[in-house]
Design a protein around this motif. Structure first.
Motif, PDB file in Angstrom:
ATOM      1  N   THR A 107       0.811  -1.222   0.000  1.00 49.42           N
ATOM      2  CA  THR A 107       0.000   0.000   0.000  1.00 49.42           C
ATOM      3  C   THR A 107       0.841   1.267   0.000  1.00 49.42           C
ATOM      4  OG1 THR A 107      -0.173  -0.162   2.428  1.00 49.42           O
ATOM      5  CG2 THR A 107      -1.988  -1.074   1.127  1.00 49.42           C
ATOM      6  N   VAL A 109       2.793   4.392  -1.714  1.00 49.45           N
ATOM      7  CA  VAL A 109       2.386   5.224  -2.852  1.00 49.45           C
ATOM      8  C   VAL A 109       2.969   4.678  -4.155  1.00 49.45           C
ATOM      9  CG1 VAL A 109       2.545   7.524  -3.873  1.00 49.45           C
ATOM     10  CG2 VAL A 109       2.155   7.272  -1.409  1.00 49.45           C
ATOM     11  N   GLN A 112       0.995   1.570  -5.251  1.00 48.05           N
ATOM     12  CA  GLN A 112      -0.371   1.867  -5.693  1.00 48.05           C
ATOM     13  C   GLN A 112      -0.423   2.478  -7.085  1.00 48.05           C
ATOM     14  OE1 GLN A 112      -3.359   3.322  -2.914  1.00 48.05           O
ATOM     15  NE2 GLN A 112      -1.869   3.217  -1.246  1.00 48.05           N
ATOM     16  N   GLU A 113       0.693   3.019  -7.559  1.00 44.58           N
ATOM     17  CA  GLU A 113       0.725   3.553  -8.916  1.00 44.58           C
ATOM     18  C   GLU A 113       0.500   2.469  -9.963  1.00 44.58           C
ATOM     19  OE1 GLU A 113       4.393   5.582  -9.400  1.00 44.58           O
ATOM     20  OE2 GLU A 113       3.830   7.285  -8.112  1.00 44.58           O
ATOM     21  N   GLN A 169      -1.406   3.870   5.925  1.00 43.48           N
ATOM     22  CA  GLN A 169      -1.313   4.132   4.489  1.00 43.48           C
ATOM     23  C   GLN A 169      -2.679   3.856   3.847  1.00 43.48           C
ATOM     24  OE1 GLN A 169       3.432   2.913   3.990  1.00 43.48           O
ATOM     25  NE2 GLN A 169       1.858   1.517   3.283  1.00 43.48           N
ATOM     26  N   ILE A 170      -3.298   4.895   3.330  1.00 44.53           N
ATOM     27  CA  ILE A 170      -4.643   4.793   2.778  1.00 44.53           C
ATOM     28  C   ILE A 170      -4.589   4.309   1.327  1.00 44.53           C
ATOM     29  CG2 ILE A 170      -6.793   6.009   2.303  1.00 44.53           C
ATOM     30  CD1 ILE A 170      -6.098   5.752   5.258  1.00 44.53           C
ATOM     31  N   VAL A 171      -5.468   3.357   1.001  1.00 49.59           N
ATOM     32  CA  VAL A 171      -5.557   2.848  -0.371  1.00 49.59           C
ATOM     33  C   VAL A 171      -6.445   3.774  -1.193  1.00 49.59           C
ATOM     34  CG1 VAL A 171      -6.301   0.920  -1.815  1.00 49.59           C
ATOM     35  CG2 VAL A 171      -5.236   0.477   0.403  1.00 49.59           C
ATOM     36  N   THR A 172      -5.966   4.144  -2.369  1.00 46.27           N
ATOM     37  CA  THR A 172      -6.726   5.036  -3.247  1.00 46.27           C
ATOM     38  C   THR A 172      -7.109   4.369  -4.560  1.00 46.27           C
ATOM     39  OG1 THR A 172      -4.652   5.920  -4.163  1.00 46.27           O
ATOM     40  CG2 THR A 172      -5.609   7.075  -2.271  1.00 46.27           C
ATOM     41  N   ASP A 174      -9.429   2.425  -6.694  1.00 47.03           N
ATOM     42  CA  ASP A 174     -10.854   2.111  -6.628  1.00 47.03           C
ATOM     43  C   ASP A 174     -11.150   0.636  -6.886  1.00 47.03           C
ATOM     44  OD1 ASP A 174     -11.472   4.735  -6.041  1.00 47.03           O
ATOM     45  OD2 ASP A 174     -11.814   5.297  -8.143  1.00 47.03           O
ATOM     46  N   LEU A 177     -10.727  -1.167  -3.620  1.00 48.37           N
ATOM     47  CA  LEU A 177     -11.749  -0.800  -2.640  1.00 48.37           C
ATOM     48  C   LEU A 177     -13.122  -1.344  -3.023  1.00 48.37           C
ATOM     49  CD1 LEU A 177     -10.694   2.919  -2.027  1.00 48.37           C
ATOM     50  CD2 LEU A 177     -10.202   0.937  -0.585  1.00 48.37           C
ATOM     51  N   GLY A 260      -9.118  -1.057   3.645  1.00 46.79           N
ATOM     52  CA  GLY A 260      -8.812   0.075   2.780  1.00 46.79           C
ATOM     53  C   GLY A 260      -7.527   0.786   3.151  1.00 46.79           C
ATOM     54  N   SER A 261      -6.651   0.073   3.858  1.00 42.10           N
ATOM     55  CA  SER A 261      -5.403   0.697   4.308  1.00 42.10           C
ATOM     56  C   SER A 261      -4.362  -0.362   4.627  1.00 42.10           C
ATOM     57  CB  SER A 261      -5.659   1.562   5.548  1.00 42.10           C
ATOM     58  OG  SER A 261      -6.084   0.746   6.639  1.00 42.10           O
TER      59      SER A 261
END
Length: 344
Positions: A107, A109, A112-113, A169-172, A174, A177, A260-261
């Motif tokens: 998770t 950054v 997540q890219e 660490q927040i998942v972005t 979609d 999620l 989600g994190s």
């Protein structure tokens, strides 16, 4: 005096087919496992009744039952890998830390890219990497599983803390999620439960219907006899810890979907829950016997207990005391059963 190879092969029953007329020991073992599974089903049913009586509206609500199954799915995947390891006579105390490390690494950054595939791939690879280190230290380094996995526990937790710097660490992404929302449910079943069911099915088939499973039982029952029978014990143990790491990686991804994190505190006490679920399910702590079905029932029992305690606002300390008591009772029953059957 060195034991003859022929005698050693006779000591590894999982490698030698019993004559058609001599099914007594196998039938006896199967009967004990069936009775244990029926007993576990009875305990689970009793817990459902207790939950229904104490908090009928909350406990029996569809959303709560879905939550129980989802939470059971994550620790359940870890328990499948743990069942293989314990059946082989080993132990893995680092599963919770491996889940934490895999979840935070997946998770970041940078990870997540790469979207959904990047998060899933990273979680699985980190789990496999940790399992590989454990396997190499134990199988080829000669380290005691307890020591090697304790070292991994400390190292993985420390690395997870360093990566996150103590932050969530927040998942972005979609697509990740979306797996956790109700719109993704299949006939009312959360996707994570379906993943768990798939892992359980594959685990059961591998343990009970493949050469890999027979080798796992063999080295757990008698490693020396297994070696003399032609099994590469060290390589098998390496594969088993890789399998445990793989399960942790999958569980880490599931936890990321659910929460989600990614956090360095993820997977806290998973090792306790996984070992306890496997033991009360009928997996022999000293190795040689294991059951995926029993482990799944053990997971469901512990998750249901936790849910009932939470709904009734009981303290976490009470939950841990209850779990500890259940573990002690399960080990005592195991020991008594073995003494009664003459296996101890």
């Amino acid at each position: 005096m060195t034991q003859p190879a022929s005698a050693a092969r006779q000591d590894a029953p999982s490698l030698v087919k019993s004559p058609p007329h001599d099914g007594g020991p196998r039938r006896s073992l199967g009967l004990r496992l069936d009775v244990r599974n029926l007993s576990l089903l009875g305990v689970l049913a009793a817990l459902i009744v207790v939950g229904g009586i104490t908090k009928p509206d909350e406990f029996l609500a569809t959303s709560n039952l879905q939550l129980v199954l989802t939470q059971a799915s994550i620790i359940g995947v870890v328990t499948v890998g743990m069942t293989f390891v314990i059946t082989s006579g080993g132990i893995d105390l680092s599963v919770g830390a491996m889940v934490a490390l895999a979840s935070v690494w997946a998770t970041t950054v940078a990870t997540q890219e790469y979207g959904f595939a990047g998060i899933l791939f990273t979680a699985v690879v980190v789990g496999l990497g940790c399992g590989l280190v454990n396997g190499l230290l134990i199988a080829y380094g000669g380290m005691v599983p307890f020591i090697a996995t304790i070292a991994m526990l400390a190292s993985a937790r420390g690395l997870a803390l360093q990566i996150t710097d103590g932050k969530t660490q927040i998942v972005t992404v979609d697509s990740v999620l979306d797996l956790g929302v109700k719109d993704a449910y299949v006939l009312g079943i959360p996707p994570l439960v379906l993943v768990f069911a798939g892992v359980v099915l594959v685990g059961w088939l591998v343990l009970n219907r493949t050469t890999f499973g027979r080798r796992t039982f063999a080295i757990g029952g008698n490693p020396e006899a297994a070696r003399l029978a032609g099994i590469d014990v060290r390589r098998q143990r390496l594969y088993l810890y890789l399998l445990s790491g793989l399960c942790c990686g999958i569980a880490a991804f599931m936890l990321v979907v659910l929460s989600g994190s990614g956090q360095n505190t993820n997977g806290n006490l998973y090792e306790l829950d996984a070992i306890a679920a496997a033991i009360i399910g009928g997996t022999l702590l000293s190795g040689g016997r294991g059951t995926i079905v029993g482990s799944v029932l053990g997971v469901l029992i512990f998750t249901t207990i936790t849910n009932i305690f939470a709904l009734n606002n009981l303290e976490t300390a009470v939950q841990q005391i209850a779990k500890g008591a259940i573990i002690v009772a399960a080990v005592l029953v195991q020991h008594r059963t073995l003494r009664g059957s003459g296996d101890a």
